[in-house]
Design an enzyme around this catalytic site. Sequence first.
Site, PDB file in Angstrom:
ATOM      1  N   TRP A  25       0.833  -1.194   0.000  1.00 47.12           N
ATOM      2  CA  TRP A  25       0.000   0.000   0.000  1.00 47.12           C
ATOM      3  C   TRP A  25       0.874   1.253   0.000  1.00 47.12           C
ATOM      4  O   TRP A  25       1.895   1.315   0.684  1.00 47.12           O
ATOM      5  CB  TRP A  25      -0.906   0.014   1.224  1.00 47.12           C
ATOM      6  CG  TRP A  25      -1.971  -1.031   1.185  1.00 47.12           C
ATOM      7  CD1 TRP A  25      -1.893  -2.313   1.658  1.00 47.12           C
ATOM      8  CD2 TRP A  25      -3.285  -0.894   0.637  1.00 47.12           C
ATOM      9  NE1 TRP A  25      -3.068  -2.979   1.435  1.00 47.12           N
ATOM     10  CE2 TRP A  25      -3.946  -2.135   0.825  1.00 47.12           C
ATOM     11  CE3 TRP A  25      -3.965   0.158   0.034  1.00 47.12           C
ATOM     12  CZ2 TRP A  25      -5.260  -2.340   0.401  1.00 47.12           C
ATOM     13  CZ3 TRP A  25      -5.273  -0.049  -0.384  1.00 47.12           C
ATOM     14  CH2 TRP A  25      -5.906  -1.285  -0.199  1.00 47.12           C
ATOM     15  N   HIS A  65      -8.478  -3.688  12.614  1.00 47.34           N
ATOM     16  CA  HIS A  65      -7.924  -2.963  11.471  1.00 47.34           C
ATOM     17  C   HIS A  65      -8.847  -1.818  11.027  1.00 47.34           C
ATOM     18  O   HIS A  65      -8.375  -0.760  10.599  1.00 47.34           O
ATOM     19  CB  HIS A  65      -7.706  -3.950  10.315  1.00 47.34           C
ATOM     20  CG  HIS A  65      -7.183  -3.364   9.057  1.00 47.34           C
ATOM     21  ND1 HIS A  65      -6.110  -2.505   9.023  1.00 47.34           N
ATOM     22  CD2 HIS A  65      -7.589  -3.524   7.759  1.00 47.34           C
ATOM     23  CE1 HIS A  65      -5.866  -2.159   7.765  1.00 47.34           C
ATOM     24  NE2 HIS A  65      -6.756  -2.745   6.990  1.00 47.34           N
ATOM     25  N   GLU A 178      -6.945 -11.904   2.504  1.00 50.19           N
ATOM     26  CA  GLU A 178      -6.671 -11.127   1.308  1.00 50.19           C
ATOM     27  C   GLU A 178      -5.343 -11.522   0.654  1.00 50.19           C
ATOM     28  O   GLU A 178      -4.447 -12.045   1.299  1.00 50.19           O
ATOM     29  CB  GLU A 178      -6.658  -9.623   1.648  1.00 50.19           C
ATOM     30  CG  GLU A 178      -8.034  -9.126   2.086  1.00 50.19           C
ATOM     31  CD  GLU A 178      -8.054  -7.738   2.676  1.00 50.19           C
ATOM     32  OE1 GLU A 178      -9.112  -7.086   2.591  1.00 50.19           O
ATOM     33  OE2 GLU A 178      -7.017  -7.299   3.233  1.00 50.19           O
TER      34      GLU A 178
END
EC number: 3.5.1.9
Length: 223
Positions: A25, A65, A178
């Site tokens: 990210w 999160h 993920e």
Amino acid sequence: MKGKSKIVNNYIDISQPLDANIGHWTGDTPFSYELSFSKEQTGSVNIGRISSSLHTGTHVDAPFHFEKNGENIHQLDINVFIGPARLIDVSKFKQIDREVLSRFDLDGVERVLLKTAIPNKPERFPEEIPFLTEEGADLLKEKGIFLVGVDVPSVDPINSKEMSAHKALYRNGIHILENIMVDDIEQGDYELIALPLPIVGADGSPVRAVIRSLNKRQGGKTW
């Protein structure tokens, strides 16, 4: 080079390999590994260390999160991440909603893995990804599913600030896996093992995710 899943003793490794080239990210901590001490220095062993965001590579999101008072990763039931899972191909769709998911046989399924059109290229962080909708999350709950895995970095759009899918899945008691790698995997039923590390207080964890076919005749049924 396109990432490929590896098969070891009938288990298929669907984890992204962690190295300095893996995508991450924007603004987040990239993955790195280095030797803190060499065998020559210690006289006996090599000792390495890593630095990384917990959301780089194949990983599990803890509710903390995206929810202030959500559970930390070490508080999650590990049984969620071990057991039968159904892999379905949603690569024709940019939005994974109730109508899309209703096309698949999900009766009796507890864990579902979604294969999208995004290529498994761990070194390339995608700019745009298919995403799950709140209504899609509601349908998964109605089917009795408590874990969803995706082959992209998020269940929400890359630029999302609302985290609508994350929060909808949480409301429905569905956990999130993920960045799995399933490009070359056929639809069907598999045994999944994707255990997060018990990192106390953490918002997520990397996992080594593997699957093993439960189909007597792979590809012999339309899902």
